[in-house]
Write an enzyme that holds these catalytic residues in place. Structure first.
Site, mmCIF file in Angstrom:
data_model
loop_
_atom_site.group_PDB
_atom_site.id
_atom_site.type_symbol
_atom_site.label_atom_id
_atom_site.label_comp_id
_atom_site.label_asym_id
_atom_site.label_seq_id
_atom_site.Cartn_x
_atom_site.Cartn_y
_atom_site.Cartn_z
ATOM 1 N N LYS A 25 10.637 58.162 -4.388
ATOM 2 C CA LYS A 25 9.789 58.341 -5.323
ATOM 3 C C LYS A 25 8.552 56.393 -4.120
ATOM 4 O O LYS A 25 8.978 55.885 -4.235
ATOM 5 C CB LYS A 25 10.119 56.896 -6.762
ATOM 6 C CG LYS A 25 9.851 58.522 -7.553
ATOM 7 C CD LYS A 25 9.732 58.162 -8.713
ATOM 8 C CE LYS A 25 8.799 57.429 -9.647
ATOM 9 N NZ LYS A 25 7.730 58.046 -9.999
HETATM 10 N N1 PMP Z 1 7.453 64.882 -9.960
HETATM 11 C C1 PMP Z 1 6.603 63.342 -9.962
HETATM 12 C C2 PMP Z 1 5.518 63.340 -9.119
HETATM 13 C C3 PMP Z 1 6.670 62.112 -11.234
HETATM 14 O O1 PMP Z 1 5.968 61.034 -10.030
HETATM 15 C C4 PMP Z 1 7.332 62.244 -11.681
HETATM 16 C C5 PMP Z 1 7.640 60.885 -12.553
HETATM 17 N N2 PMP Z 1 8.846 59.797 -12.246
HETATM 18 C C6 PMP Z 1 8.128 63.442 -12.220
HETATM 19 C C7 PMP Z 1 8.195 64.205 -11.341
HETATM 20 C C8 PMP Z 1 9.553 62.726 -13.386
HETATM 21 O O2 PMP Z 1 10.562 62.360 -12.895
HETATM 22 P P1 PMP Z 1 10.736 61.827 -13.871
HETATM 23 O O3 PMP Z 1 11.562 62.992 -14.762
HETATM 24 O O4 PMP Z 1 12.403 60.998 -13.233
HETATM 25 O O5 PMP Z 1 10.500 60.367 -14.427
#
Ligand code: PMP
Length: 324
Positions: A175
């Protein structure tokens, strides 16, 4: 050309900094009022997007008078992995980061659904684009937060023209703040065209994910999601839904690449993420998905997810950290 359709650009979630409030955050090794946590304009993370973050939810259970942090350790493990990719050193263990977050939520005394946003950022104030030879710092803040996208009636999506940043340019599995410009391009193209969400393809044309959500489709009773090698974030909600689907619904879950046109002929499509939670998609690129309503598998998964995250499923209390 994009056509602005204001009615489609819905206000989603709150997301704004609580004004004039007493919210505190953890910044530069101390708990301080959120309004006082400021970085200099030459901070590297601000100049070049060299920061990594997590989005975490804490769910309020009014009957129990309890706030539950959801999968805190999983988020901090992923954040630690992101720091490694970005040549940062975390001075904290995962347990210490979880502890800081519990402390933060307690100090704020939230009694409602909350969004927690930890970040490591390159804090050196310097010109010069690079990853190495820069200091980094940790911060975490939390604010009250409702639904980010609709989870009830189903949403519409557009396959946007922007492609997902690939692992050979900016790794999607981490991220990385700068990489979210790619998500912003995608989301705005979809919303300004009148859709609720974006579906983004990989460079080779496979469905990768939403702007900030992982993607699932249902075909013939099988739950299918792109593999971690298709430029997705290795989502924590994705993992949770896969577990619920297998254990609670006895579904077969398959990780494999998905073609764009497969989405059009799928029985159901779902987007999921910490912010988005579980959002059934009822139409993509003007093609109705399945019956055009929330389907039985998506609807059930959504209910199971909300029961678990709000502390109503003892089998999944291991996902939760009680804050009080
Ligand atoms: N893909 C992206 C690009 C994201 O930003 C997120 C949000 N964090 C997700 C998928 C979903 O990830 P998570 O379930 O870990 O929040």
């Amino acid at each position: 050309m994009l056509t602005q359709k204001p009615e489609a650009v819905k206000a989603q979630g709150t997301g704004a900094r609580p004004s004039g409030s007493t919210v505190v955050c953890y910044f530069e090794d101390a708990f301080v009022p959120l309004a006082e946590a400021k970085v200099g304009v030459m901070t590297h993370g601000f100049l070049y997007g060299t920061a990594v973050f997590e989005g975490i939810r804490a769910y309020w259970n009014a009957e129990q008078g309890q706030l539950y942090g959801l999968k805190l350790a999983d988020h901090y493990r992923r954040l630690t992995q992101s720091t490694r990719v970005m040549l940062m050193d975390s001075p904290y263990t995962v347990d210490e980061l979880v502890g800081l977050t519990v402390d933060l939520l307690r100090r704020n005394g939230f009694r409602e659904d909350t969004y927690v946003r930890p970040s490591f950022y390159k804090s050196t104030e310097a010109i010069g684009v690079r990853l190495h030879n820069l200091e980094s710092k940790f911060l975490v803040f939390a604010i009250p937060f409702g639904n980010y996208i609709d989870t009830e009636g189903g949403i519409t999506a557009q396959t946007v023209s922007w492609r997902r940043n690939s692992d050979v340019s900016i790794p999607a599995r981490s991220k990385i703040v700068g990489a979210y410009v790619n998500s912003a391009f995608a989301k705005s193209e979809a919303q300004l065209n009148g859709y609720d969400e974006a579906i983004v393809l990989t460079l080779d044309g496979h469905a990768s994910e939403g702007s900030a959500e992982n993607l699932f489709m249902v075909r013939d009773g099988v739950l299918i999601t792109p593999p971690v090698t298709d430029d997705i974030l290795e989502g924590i909600t994705r993992e949770a839904l896969m577990e619920l689907a297998e254990r609670e619904m006895g579904l077969r879950v398959v990780e494999r690449s998905i073609d764009r046109s497969e989405l059009y002929v799928a029985d159901e499509v779902l987007l999921c993420g910490t912010g988005a939670q579980v959002s059934p998609v009822i139409s993509i690129d003007h093609r109705q998905i399945g019956t055009g309503r929330v389907g039985p598998i998506g609807g059930r998964l959504k209910d199971l997810y909300f029961e678990a995250v709000r502390g109503r499923s003892p089998a999944y209390s291991r996902w939760l950290t009680p804050i009080y």
